[in-house]
Design a protein around this motif. Structure first.
Motif, PDB file in Angstrom:
ATOM      1  N   VAL A  46      -5.784 -10.317   5.297  1.00 32.22           N
ATOM      2  CA  VAL A  46      -4.642 -10.333   6.228  1.00 32.22           C
ATOM      3  C   VAL A  46      -5.095 -10.591   7.665  1.00 32.22           C
ATOM      4  CG1 VAL A  46      -2.805  -8.880   7.198  1.00 32.22           C
ATOM      5  CG2 VAL A  46      -3.228  -8.885   4.738  1.00 32.22           C
ATOM      6  N   GLY A  47      -6.302 -10.167   7.997  1.00 32.96           N
ATOM      7  CA  GLY A  47      -6.805 -10.362   9.355  1.00 32.96           C
ATOM      8  C   GLY A  47      -6.590  -9.182  10.274  1.00 32.96           C
ATOM      9  N   TRP A  49       9.133  -1.184   1.986  1.00 29.84           N
ATOM     10  CA  TRP A  49       7.892  -0.736   1.350  1.00 29.84           C
ATOM     11  C   TRP A  49       6.743  -0.813   2.333  1.00 29.84           C
ATOM     12  CZ3 TRP A  49      10.290  -5.324   0.458  1.00 29.84           C
ATOM     13  CH2 TRP A  49       9.562  -6.482   0.745  1.00 29.84           C
ATOM     14  N   SER A  50       5.698  -0.077   1.972  1.00 23.74           N
ATOM     15  CA  SER A  50       4.524   0.028   2.820  1.00 23.74           C
ATOM     16  C   SER A  50       3.299   0.217   1.933  1.00 23.74           C
ATOM     17  CB  SER A  50       4.698   1.241   3.741  1.00 23.74           C
ATOM     18  OG  SER A  50       3.552   1.465   4.510  1.00 23.74           O
ATOM     19  N   TYR A  51       2.139  -0.045   2.493  1.00 29.55           N
ATOM     20  CA  TYR A  51       0.873   0.242   1.824  1.00 29.55           C
ATOM     21  C   TYR A  51       0.138   1.257   2.687  1.00 29.55           C
ATOM     22  CZ  TYR A  51       2.041  -3.614  -1.182  1.00 29.55           C
ATOM     23  OH  TYR A  51       2.692  -4.417  -2.088  1.00 29.55           O
ATOM     24  N   PRO A  52       0.292   2.556   2.389  1.00 25.17           N
ATOM     25  CA  PRO A  52      -0.308   3.595   3.233  1.00 25.17           C
ATOM     26  C   PRO A  52      -1.829   3.495   3.337  1.00 25.17           C
ATOM     27  CG  PRO A  52       1.249   4.556   1.672  1.00 25.17           C
ATOM     28  CD  PRO A  52       1.076   3.123   1.291  1.00 25.17           C
ATOM     29  N   THR A  53      -2.484   3.165   2.226  1.00 26.80           N
ATOM     30  CA  THR A  53      -3.942   3.034   2.224  1.00 26.80           C
ATOM     31  C   THR A  53      -4.328   1.782   1.429  1.00 26.80           C
ATOM     32  OG1 THR A  53      -4.038   4.530   0.315  1.00 26.80           O
ATOM     33  CG2 THR A  53      -4.419   5.510   2.475  1.00 26.80           C
ATOM     34  N   PRO A  54      -4.172   0.613   2.048  1.00 24.18           N
ATOM     35  CA  PRO A  54      -4.510  -0.634   1.352  1.00 24.18           C
ATOM     36  C   PRO A  54      -5.990  -0.695   0.991  1.00 24.18           C
ATOM     37  CG  PRO A  54      -3.420  -1.073   3.454  1.00 24.18           C
ATOM     38  CD  PRO A  54      -3.741   0.382   3.415  1.00 24.18           C
ATOM     39  N   PHE A  55      -6.298  -1.522  -0.006  1.00 23.11           N
ATOM     40  CA  PHE A  55      -7.693  -1.764  -0.339  1.00 23.11           C
ATOM     41  C   PHE A  55      -8.392  -2.344   0.898  1.00 23.11           C
ATOM     42  CE2 PHE A  55      -6.024  -2.769  -4.820  1.00 23.11           C
ATOM     43  CZ  PHE A  55      -6.189  -1.468  -5.252  1.00 23.11           C
ATOM     44  N   PRO A  56      -9.614  -1.908   1.225  1.00 22.08           N
ATOM     45  CA  PRO A  56     -10.332  -2.431   2.393  1.00 22.08           C
ATOM     46  C   PRO A  56     -10.465  -3.960   2.389  1.00 22.08           C
ATOM     47  CG  PRO A  56     -11.422  -0.465   1.598  1.00 22.08           C
ATOM     48  CD  PRO A  56     -10.357  -0.811   0.582  1.00 22.08           C
ATOM     49  N   SER A  57     -10.599  -4.570   1.232  1.00 20.21           N
ATOM     50  CA  SER A  57     -10.720  -6.032   1.156  1.00 20.21           C
ATOM     51  C   SER A  57      -9.442  -6.737   1.620  1.00 20.21           C
ATOM     52  CB  SER A  57     -11.079  -6.469  -0.264  1.00 20.21           C
ATOM     53  OG  SER A  57     -10.095  -6.016  -1.182  1.00 20.21           O
ATOM     54  N   THR A 100       9.906   4.996  -6.508  1.00 20.06           N
ATOM     55  CA  THR A 100       9.606   3.746  -7.206  1.00 20.06           C
ATOM     56  C   THR A 100       8.122   3.416  -7.115  1.00 20.06           C
ATOM     57  OG1 THR A 100      11.822   2.911  -6.751  1.00 20.06           O
ATOM     58  CG2 THR A 100      10.153   1.282  -7.322  1.00 20.06           C
ATOM     59  N   PRO A 101       7.450   3.248  -8.276  1.00 24.13           N
ATOM     60  CA  PRO A 101       6.017   2.925  -8.258  1.00 24.13           C
ATOM     61  C   PRO A 101       5.761   1.416  -8.234  1.00 24.13           C
ATOM     62  CG  PRO A 101       6.692   3.362 -10.501  1.00 24.13           C
ATOM     63  CD  PRO A 101       7.926   3.512  -9.632  1.00 24.13           C
ATOM     64  N   TYR A 102       4.713   1.022  -7.532  1.00 26.91           N
ATOM     65  CA  TYR A 102       4.260  -0.368  -7.563  1.00 26.91           C
ATOM     66  C   TYR A 102       2.828  -0.412  -7.025  1.00 26.91           C
ATOM     67  CZ  TYR A 102       3.574  -5.302  -6.665  1.00 26.91           C
ATOM     68  OH  TYR A 102       3.064  -6.573  -6.658  1.00 26.91           O
ATOM     69  N   THR A 103       2.009  -1.219  -7.658  1.00 25.28           N
ATOM     70  CA  THR A 103       0.657  -1.450  -7.166  1.00 25.28           C
ATOM     71  C   THR A 103       0.406  -2.945  -7.128  1.00 25.28           C
ATOM     72  OG1 THR A 103      -0.141   0.642  -8.065  1.00 25.28           O
ATOM     73  CG2 THR A 103      -1.804  -0.999  -7.527  1.00 25.28           C
ATOM     74  N   CYS A 104       0.055  -3.441  -5.958  1.00 18.92           N
ATOM     75  CA  CYS A 104      -0.288  -4.853  -5.778  1.00 18.92           C
ATOM     76  C   CYS A 104      -1.759  -5.021  -6.156  1.00 18.92           C
ATOM     77  CB  CYS A 104      -0.064  -5.253  -4.324  1.00 18.92           C
ATOM     78  SG  CYS A 104      -0.647  -6.906  -3.925  1.00 18.92           S
ATOM     79  N   PRO A 105      -2.093  -6.080  -6.899  1.00 23.27           N
ATOM     80  CA  PRO A 105      -3.478  -6.271  -7.310  1.00 23.27           C
ATOM     81  C   PRO A 105      -4.468  -6.403  -6.149  1.00 23.27           C
ATOM     82  CG  PRO A 105      -2.040  -7.878  -8.384  1.00 23.27           C
ATOM     83  CD  PRO A 105      -1.205  -7.091  -7.422  1.00 23.27           C
ATOM     84  N   TRP A 106      -4.016  -6.894  -4.994  1.00 24.96           N
ATOM     85  CA  TRP A 106      -4.968  -7.065  -3.893  1.00 24.96           C
ATOM     86  C   TRP A 106      -4.683  -6.182  -2.680  1.00 24.96           C
ATOM     87  CZ3 TRP A 106      -3.777  -9.052   0.961  1.00 24.96           C
ATOM     88  CH2 TRP A 106      -2.554  -9.716   1.088  1.00 24.96           C
ATOM     89  N   LYS A 107      -3.461  -5.601  -2.573  1.00 22.28           N
ATOM     90  CA  LYS A 107      -3.157  -4.714  -1.441  1.00 22.28           C
ATOM     91  C   LYS A 107      -3.302  -3.245  -1.799  1.00 22.28           C
ATOM     92  CE  LYS A 107       0.889  -6.699  -0.471  1.00 22.28           C
ATOM     93  NZ  LYS A 107       1.192  -7.996  -1.008  1.00 22.28           N
ATOM     94  N   GLY A 108      -3.029  -2.884  -3.057  1.00 23.79           N
ATOM     95  CA  GLY A 108      -3.147  -1.492  -3.484  1.00 23.79           C
ATOM     96  C   GLY A 108      -1.800  -0.873  -3.804  1.00 23.79           C
TER      97      GLY A 108
END
Length: 100
Positions: free
Chosen positions: A82-83, A69-77, A42-50
């Motif tokens: 998230v902190g 679900w997981s974000y293996p390589t989130p956007f650095p921003s 299943t594909p999904y891309t979050c605009p701010w997480k990746g």
């Protein structure tokens, strides 16, 4: 904190090790029960997480499609927002009970 589905513990970790993002608890990769997750296409891309990686959850003798679900390589921003670095952390569908 524990993530439980159909009487099966899928993940367990101290709350201080988790990340809370948009109302979901994200568990560190090392806290996931071995064999509980099966990669989903299943594909999904979050605009701010990746880009997300979805998983089906093996619990109670059944495979529950896209319950994690997981974000293996989130956007650095996203780390600043998230902190903490939440790379590879896993969140669960509301049908998975997450409690202390």
């Amino acid at each position: 904190m524990k993530a439980v589905l159909a009487g099966t513990v899928i993940a367990e970790a101290d709350e201080s090790d988790l990340a809370r993002i948009e109302g979901n608890w994200y568990f560190p990769p090392a806290s996931i029960t071995e064999g509980a997750l099966v990669e989903s296409p299943t594909p999904y891309t979050c605009p701010w997480k990746g880009a997300a990686q979805y998983f089906s959850v093996q619990a109670g003798g059944e495979l529950h499609t896209d319950y994690a679900w997981s974000y293996p390589t989130p956007f650095p921003s996203a780390f600043d927002r998230v902190g903490k670095d939440f790379s590879g952390f896993v969140a669960f569908d509301p049908r998975v009970e997450v409690s202390e």
